[in-house]
Design an enzyme around this catalytic site. Structure first.
Site, short mmCIF file in Angstrom:
data_model
loop_
_atom_site.label_atom_id
_atom_site.label_comp_id
_atom_site.label_asym_id
_atom_site.label_seq_id
_atom_site.Cartn_x
_atom_site.Cartn_y
_atom_site.Cartn_z
N HIS A 196 112.07 -13.67 -63.89
CA HIS A 196 113.00 -13.92 -65.00
C HIS A 196 112.53 -13.25 -66.29
CE1 HIS A 196 114.93 -16.82 -62.45
NE2 HIS A 196 113.83 -17.55 -62.35
N HIS A 234 118.95 -18.13 -59.75
CA HIS A 234 118.38 -17.77 -58.46
C HIS A 234 119.49 -17.56 -57.45
CE1 HIS A 234 115.85 -20.68 -60.66
NE2 HIS A 234 114.99 -19.70 -60.55
#
Lengths: 333, 333
Positions: free
Chosen positions: A57, A219
């Site tokens: 991320h 995700h």
């Protein structure tokens, strides 16, 4: 697929090395290879501010360490929670005797590991309190808000909590204002392509070309609906409707708007999208106090965008405006 | 392909609106819709520093305006030079009576349009001098260095030239030091995927999955060779060899390293790549004074990376270290 990596099983280690080498004034290694701290931490008498989360991320989570930002970060595998041991070591690295605020996102693994780490920290005499971010409106109805995931609003929670700690707030004060920050954040994402965990080698979800998934998680968690790809203007309207639906509109608040690319979105398109968001907010009489547009919280090479809106009061405004020097968020006077 | 845009023919207009709205303290519109200036410009007695270039490279070029950075920018269509009129209007917007330094990249269209704009500026009583960036080692042999393209090294040229202007250098001084900055920069790119100009709708070049093109230009100009995709470590070695081949190595210099994604490269991978670059430099006794790792100079949604190394002397180090506040380059004390 084409990637710039070495061994797919060691992408986290390799990326950590990159952060350490690129920003030696910001990061210091610790005895735990999955914990980085500021060289200055722990700062005696200051509340330590910590987060942790999965890798992939970037610049979240480790990129938000620095002056007036996080003191230590626990780093997980790609899209996986850091271990309880990593959270514990991050608490130890950040504790300057005034306790630790652990500001993290609402995912099962993180909740479990933070809880275990706090048990051990308490036994070691370190006070840790938490705020659990749940700003993603797409992940559960408002009646089950405690089930919602934390997404890019976490950045504003960290910003506010860390600024408060830097300004001398005590632990309860930091927790209270960080909670207020995330309570005033609402976020939603839109995915236009999938992404692939390097060690897995193929995407675990799929987005058909010409379609986009509104409400997708960081995700690839399923969103609210899959629809034909809209124009930037339509996307802004669709997403803003979700985000503003739960936010007090009377009187029209001042807001921070955070538009983040998901990794593979051209910077040009982020600005095209932001222009539409700003137009719609202005039409509603809502003033943007500060806009953040860029790759702030990504999902590997996913194409798409997240929108976060935080409503401000005077205290939040002051804390949001405090200059910061973190690789993920450089902010001057 | 999936994009976040409105009308493909108006992506430049729409992106400019995004920059104007997201950073009102940094940008001011002018009478020319393809010219933005700082609200403070022109600053009486300060050399105005200007660039211009095609769109699709965001945050280049307009993202580098701000405190201690550029005063005005001329904006072209996607991957196309700004018009002579836009360059001229940018000169006018930046001229505070001490002349204008136009620091731009070596492309046929830009050369022609800057030349025409200077002719008209001179007639209007504005002195403009130029530095033409040519840092891309892949675009011509060193014996024909004047044919080389300008790429991400331009950012360091702008940083140095604008810092010098902010510190009170006169026009000749700004030009001299900006020329020194680009003379000490060498860059090379590697492309792992193509990109598509929105108004065209399909890529004008192709990169086979599993291969990468070393030396590719920012608009897909052919590179030196197409080879099977290497590991990050091998890529760093391959690219660094090209970049260091022409740079004085004895005594080992201090350097600035700029690693830029081309638009669709995950941030994680940029840091993995940087770690390898830094290791190789350290092995050669070369110290990295400052590292920039991120999406600094992109090519729409191209997957890939560029590497720029600038060797420093005391003057350049001081200018590189001056704090800046530009959306593309926020730099604290």
């Amino acid at each position: 697929m084409n990637r710039i990596i070495n061994d797919p099983d060691y992408v986290v280690e390799d990326a950590i090395q990159g952060y350490l080498k690129a920003h030696p004034g910001i990061y210091q290694a610790t005895d735990n290879p999955r914990v980085l701290k500021r060289p200055q931490a722990p700062i005696a008498g200051k509340v330590g501010v910590v987060t942790g989360g999965g890798s992939g991320h970037e610049p979240a989570f480790l990129g938000y360490m620095g002056k007036n930002m996080l003191d230590a970060v626990a780093i997980g595998e790609v899209f996986s929670s850091p271990t309880a041991g990593a959270f514990l070591d991050a608490f130890k690295a950040a504790d300057g005797g005034a306790g630790v605020a652990c500001l993290y996102g609402n995912y099962a693994g993180d909740n479990m590991n933070v809880k275990m780490a706090i048990k051990k920290a308490t036994a070691a005499g370190i006070t840790v309190k938490t705020v659990v971010a749940n700003d993603d409106v797409a992940s559960a109805p408002v009646s089950e808000i405690e089930r919602r995931r934390g997404v890019a609003g976490e950045i504003l929670m960290w910003k506010v909590g860390a600024a408060a700690a830097a300004q001398g707030y005590d632990l309860d004060g930091v927790i209270t204002v960080a909670q207020k920050a995330i309570d005033r954040c609402r976020s939603i994402g839109a995915g236009l392509s999938s992404c692939t965990i390097p060690a897995v080698g193929k995407p675990n979800f799929h987005i058909e070309p010409g379609t986009m998934e509104i409400g997708i998680g960081h995700h690839g968690e399923p969103g609210i609906e899959v629809i034909p790809t809209q124009s930037a203007k339509e996307m802004a309207a669709t997403m803003l409707n979700f985000v503003l639906a739960e936010q007090a509109a009377s009187p029209p608040p001042e807001v921070v708007v955070l538009v983040s690319g998901l990794g593979a979105t051209p910077v040009m398109e982020l600005y095209i999208y932001y222009a539409e968001v700003e137009k719609l907010l202005t039409e509603k009489g809502i003033r943007v106090h500060r806009a953040l547009v860029g790759n702030y919280f990504t999902s590997l090479e996913m194409m798409g965008v997240t929108l976060t809106v935080m409503t401000l009061d005077d205290e939040l405004k002051k804390l949001v405006d405090l200059p910061t020097q973190a690789p993920g968020l450089m902010q001057g006077e």
